[in-house]
Motif scaffolding. Structure first.
Motif, PDB file in Angstrom:
ATOM      1  N   SER A   6      86.722   6.401  60.817  1.00 58.02           N
ATOM      2  CA  SER A   6      87.980   7.020  61.174  1.00 58.02           C
ATOM      3  C   SER A   6      89.126   6.091  60.810  1.00 58.02           C
ATOM      4  CB  SER A   6      87.992   7.312  62.667  1.00 58.02           C
ATOM      5  OG  SER A   6      89.253   7.773  63.060  1.00 58.02           O
ATOM      6  N   GLU A   7      90.246   6.681  60.472  1.00 60.09           N
ATOM      7  CA  GLU A   7      91.445   5.879  60.255  1.00 60.09           C
ATOM      8  C   GLU A   7      92.055   5.460  61.590  1.00 60.09           C
ATOM      9  OE1 GLU A   7      93.973   8.229  57.713  1.00 60.09           O
ATOM     10  OE2 GLU A   7      93.110   7.283  55.950  1.00 60.09           O
ATOM     11  N   ASN A   8      91.672   6.141  62.661  1.00 60.66           N
ATOM     12  CA  ASN A   8      92.184   5.844  63.992  1.00 60.66           C
ATOM     13  C   ASN A   8      91.115   5.127  64.803  1.00 60.66           C
ATOM     14  OD1 ASN A   8      94.526   7.420  63.394  1.00 60.66           O
ATOM     15  ND2 ASN A   8      93.309   9.240  63.816  1.00 60.66           N
ATOM     16  N   LYS A   9      91.576   4.259  65.705  1.00 58.88           N
ATOM     17  CA  LYS A   9      90.631   3.582  66.575  1.00 58.88           C
ATOM     18  C   LYS A   9      90.010   4.597  67.524  1.00 58.88           C
ATOM     19  CE  LYS A   9      90.003  -0.202  69.729  1.00 58.88           C
ATOM     20  NZ  LYS A   9      90.566  -1.354  70.396  1.00 58.88           N
ATOM     21  N   GLU A  10      88.696   4.613  67.609  1.00 62.02           N
ATOM     22  CA  GLU A  10      87.984   5.525  68.511  1.00 62.02           C
ATOM     23  C   GLU A  10      87.582   4.747  69.753  1.00 62.02           C
ATOM     24  OE1 GLU A  10      87.629   8.710  68.090  1.00 62.02           O
ATOM     25  OE2 GLU A  10      88.374   8.776  66.038  1.00 62.02           O
ATOM     26  N   ASN A  11      88.026   5.205  70.895  1.00 63.24           N
ATOM     27  CA  ASN A  11      87.663   4.555  72.145  1.00 63.24           C
ATOM     28  C   ASN A  11      86.508   5.261  72.840  1.00 63.24           C
ATOM     29  OD1 ASN A  11      89.686   2.547  72.018  1.00 63.24           O
ATOM     30  ND2 ASN A  11      91.197   4.073  72.615  1.00 63.24           N
ATOM     31  N   TYR A  20      75.300  16.877  53.275  1.00 62.55           N
ATOM     32  CA  TYR A  20      75.786  18.140  52.709  1.00 62.55           C
ATOM     33  C   TYR A  20      76.606  18.917  53.740  1.00 62.55           C
ATOM     34  CZ  TYR A  20      76.329  22.826  51.194  1.00 62.55           C
ATOM     35  OH  TYR A  20      76.909  24.027  50.897  1.00 62.55           O
ATOM     36  N   LEU A  21      76.058  19.077  54.952  1.00 64.38           N
ATOM     37  CA  LEU A  21      76.745  19.868  55.975  1.00 64.38           C
ATOM     38  C   LEU A  21      78.111  19.293  56.320  1.00 64.38           C
ATOM     39  CD1 LEU A  21      73.891  20.786  58.477  1.00 64.38           C
ATOM     40  CD2 LEU A  21      74.868  22.186  56.658  1.00 64.38           C
ATOM     41  N   ALA A  22      78.231  17.981  56.291  1.00 69.25           N
ATOM     42  CA  ALA A  22      79.486  17.322  56.647  1.00 69.25           C
ATOM     43  C   ALA A  22      80.415  17.163  55.446  1.00 69.25           C
ATOM     44  CB  ALA A  22      79.196  15.963  57.276  1.00 69.25           C
ATOM     45  N   ASN A  23      79.978  17.647  54.288  1.00 73.79           N
ATOM     46  CA  ASN A  23      80.779  17.572  53.069  1.00 73.79           C
ATOM     47  C   ASN A  23      81.123  16.127  52.703  1.00 73.79           C
ATOM     48  OD1 ASN A  23      81.948  18.851  50.852  1.00 73.79           O
ATOM     49  ND2 ASN A  23      83.967  18.880  51.819  1.00 73.79           N
ATOM     50  N   LEU A  24      80.117  15.270  52.805  1.00 72.03           N
ATOM     51  CA  LEU A  24      80.286  13.861  52.458  1.00 72.03           C
ATOM     52  C   LEU A  24      79.622  13.580  51.116  1.00 72.03           C
ATOM     53  CD1 LEU A  24      79.641  12.333  55.979  1.00 72.03           C
ATOM     54  CD2 LEU A  24      81.837  12.581  54.814  1.00 72.03           C
ATOM     55  N   ASP A  25      80.070  12.531  50.462  1.00 72.44           N
ATOM     56  CA  ASP A  25      79.658  12.188  49.107  1.00 72.44           C
ATOM     57  C   ASP A  25      78.251  11.586  49.079  1.00 72.44           C
ATOM     58  OD1 ASP A  25      79.882  11.683  46.330  1.00 72.44           O
ATOM     59  OD2 ASP A  25      80.660   9.673  46.722  1.00 72.44           O
ATOM     60  N   PHE A  26      77.372  12.186  48.285  1.00 71.32           N
ATOM     61  CA  PHE A  26      75.997  11.700  48.184  1.00 71.32           C
ATOM     62  C   PHE A  26      75.939  10.314  47.548  1.00 71.32           C
ATOM     63  CE2 PHE A  26      71.674  11.325  46.622  1.00 71.32           C
ATOM     64  CZ  PHE A  26      70.952  11.735  47.732  1.00 71.32           C
ATOM     65  N   LYS A  27      76.847  10.005  46.646  1.00 72.48           N
ATOM     66  CA  LYS A  27      76.852   8.685  45.982  1.00 72.48           C
ATOM     67  C   LYS A  27      76.985   7.559  47.002  1.00 72.48           C
ATOM     68  CE  LYS A  27      76.692   9.516  41.515  1.00 72.48           C
ATOM     69  NZ  LYS A  27      75.526   9.151  40.788  1.00 72.48           N
ATOM     70  N   THR A  28      77.749   7.801  48.052  1.00 74.71           N
ATOM     71  CA  THR A  28      77.900   6.781  49.099  1.00 74.71           C
ATOM     72  C   THR A  28      76.565   6.523  49.775  1.00 74.71           C
ATOM     73  OG1 THR A  28      80.187   7.452  49.458  1.00 74.71           O
ATOM     74  CG2 THR A  28      79.147   6.178  51.215  1.00 74.71           C
ATOM     75  N   LEU A  29      75.820   7.582  50.065  1.00 74.56           N
ATOM     76  CA  LEU A  29      74.498   7.412  50.672  1.00 74.56           C
ATOM     77  C   LEU A  29      73.561   6.664  49.734  1.00 74.56           C
ATOM     78  CD1 LEU A  29      72.468   7.807  52.937  1.00 74.56           C
ATOM     79  CD2 LEU A  29      71.970  10.077  52.000  1.00 74.56           C
ATOM     80  N   GLU A  30      73.608   6.959  48.452  1.00 75.93           N
ATOM     81  CA  GLU A  30      72.774   6.226  47.486  1.00 75.93           C
ATOM     82  C   GLU A  30      73.043   4.729  47.570  1.00 75.93           C
ATOM     83  OE1 GLU A  30      73.655   7.957  43.660  1.00 75.93           O
ATOM     84  OE2 GLU A  30      71.967   9.335  43.821  1.00 75.93           O
ATOM     85  N   GLN A  31      74.322   4.362  47.660  1.00 79.38           N
ATOM     86  CA  GLN A  31      74.679   2.943  47.735  1.00 79.38           C
ATOM     87  C   GLN A  31      74.197   2.325  49.049  1.00 79.38           C
ATOM     88  OE1 GLN A  31      76.001   0.973  45.223  1.00 79.38           O
ATOM     89  NE2 GLN A  31      75.250  -0.537  46.668  1.00 79.38           N
ATOM     90  N   VAL A  32      74.356   3.051  50.148  1.00 79.06           N
ATOM     91  CA  VAL A  32      73.902   2.538  51.453  1.00 79.06           C
ATOM     92  C   VAL A  32      72.389   2.339  51.435  1.00 79.06           C
ATOM     93  CG1 VAL A  32      73.635   3.120  53.896  1.00 79.06           C
ATOM     94  CG2 VAL A  32      75.840   3.454  52.776  1.00 79.06           C
ATOM     95  N   LEU A  33      71.639   3.314  50.925  1.00 73.69           N
ATOM     96  CA  LEU A  33      70.179   3.185  50.858  1.00 73.69           C
ATOM     97  C   LEU A  33      69.767   2.025  49.949  1.00 73.69           C
ATOM     98  CD1 LEU A  33      69.196   6.962  50.703  1.00 73.69           C
ATOM     99  CD2 LEU A  33      68.890   5.399  52.637  1.00 73.69           C
ATOM    100  N   THR A  34      70.475   1.850  48.868  1.00 70.29           N
ATOM    101  CA  THR A  34      70.195   0.724  47.971  1.00 70.29           C
ATOM    102  C   THR A  34      70.413  -0.600  48.689  1.00 70.29           C
ATOM    103  OG1 THR A  34      70.770   2.042  46.024  1.00 70.29           O
ATOM    104  CG2 THR A  34      70.835  -0.359  45.775  1.00 70.29           C
ATOM    105  N   ARG A  79      88.700   3.922  53.086  1.00 70.15           N
ATOM    106  CA  ARG A  79      87.957   3.286  51.981  1.00 70.15           C
ATOM    107  C   ARG A  79      87.913   1.766  52.114  1.00 70.15           C
ATOM    108  NH1 ARG A  79      84.937   7.282  50.771  1.00 70.15           N
ATOM    109  NH2 ARG A  79      86.057   9.107  50.126  1.00 70.15           N
ATOM    110  N   ILE A  80      88.148   1.287  53.330  1.00 77.65           N
ATOM    111  CA  ILE A  80      88.007  -0.139  53.619  1.00 77.65           C
ATOM    112  C   ILE A  80      86.603  -0.342  54.149  1.00 77.65           C
ATOM    113  CG2 ILE A  80      88.778  -2.052  55.066  1.00 77.65           C
ATOM    114  CD1 ILE A  80      91.556  -0.661  55.119  1.00 77.65           C
ATOM    115  N   GLY A  81      85.839  -1.227  53.518  1.00 76.82           N
ATOM    116  CA  GLY A  81      84.462  -1.469  53.932  1.00 76.82           C
ATOM    117  C   GLY A  81      84.376  -1.982  55.361  1.00 76.82           C
ATOM    118  N   LYS A  82      83.406  -1.502  56.076  1.00 78.51           N
ATOM    119  CA  LYS A  82      83.169  -1.925  57.455  1.00 78.51           C
ATOM    120  C   LYS A  82      81.761  -2.482  57.548  1.00 78.51           C
ATOM    121  CE  LYS A  82      86.819   0.278  59.545  1.00 78.51           C
ATOM    122  NZ  LYS A  82      87.487   0.956  58.545  1.00 78.51           N
TER     123      LYS A  82
END
Length: 169
Positions: free
Chosen positions: A1-6, A86-100, A142-145
């Protein structure tokens, strides 16, 4: 999130059910417009448990991975995660990088297996359950966490909270 989640709140829109107990305890609480994703080889979901307009996304790990050779059963988690992307409309390429990144120490074969299993969940959800897509606009910095396992997060939290000594058997 761009906002702090409490606080993440008391409601949720997607249940990734890894066992029958999760379905029975949590499926009735999925908000309208949400989805319940599960491995239909091991878990079932009765539609009467769900609120109105909650989609069931039953995925058969055996069916979707039949041509992938011998896989570890825990990879069902990766299949379900692919479906969620897919359901959340998120980019599959990001998951590929995380799994790698997660599986780099285990080698290319394990990385490729996990990516292929995730892709099977993603593509099957696209083909069979596209109506379950969650209508949410995401905003990312797009800031890495940091990415931690649950164990590492608990340990860091304990140290940050002042823990001085821990022993376990």
């Amino acid at each position: 999130s761009e906002n702090k989640e409490n606080c993440f709140g008391d409601s949720f829109h997607v249940l990734l059910a890894m066992n029958q107990d999760s379905i029975e305890r949590h499926a009735p609480n999925v908000e309208s417009g949400g989805a319940v994703i599960f491995n239909s080889d091991k878990v079932s979901c009765d539609a009467s448990l769900l609120r109105e307009n909650v989609s069931m996304v039953p995925l058969s790990f055996k069916e979707l991975t039949a041509d992938m050779g011998k896989l570890l059963p825990i990879m069902q988690n990766t299949m379900i995660l692919g479906s969620l992307l897919y359901l959340a409309n998120l980019d599959f390429k990001t998951l590929e990088q995380v799994l790698t990144d997660i599986f780099k120490a285990k080698g290319k074969e394990i990385i490729d297996q996990n990516i292929n299993v995730a892709r099977a969940g993603y593509e099957t959800t696209l083909e069979r359950f596209h109506e379950a897509k969650i209508q949410k606009d995401w905003s990312f910095t797009r800031i890495g966490k940091p990415f931690y396992s649950g164990n590492a997060a608990m340990a860091l939290g304990a140290v940050a909270g002042g823990l001085k000594f821990y022993a376990a058997y």
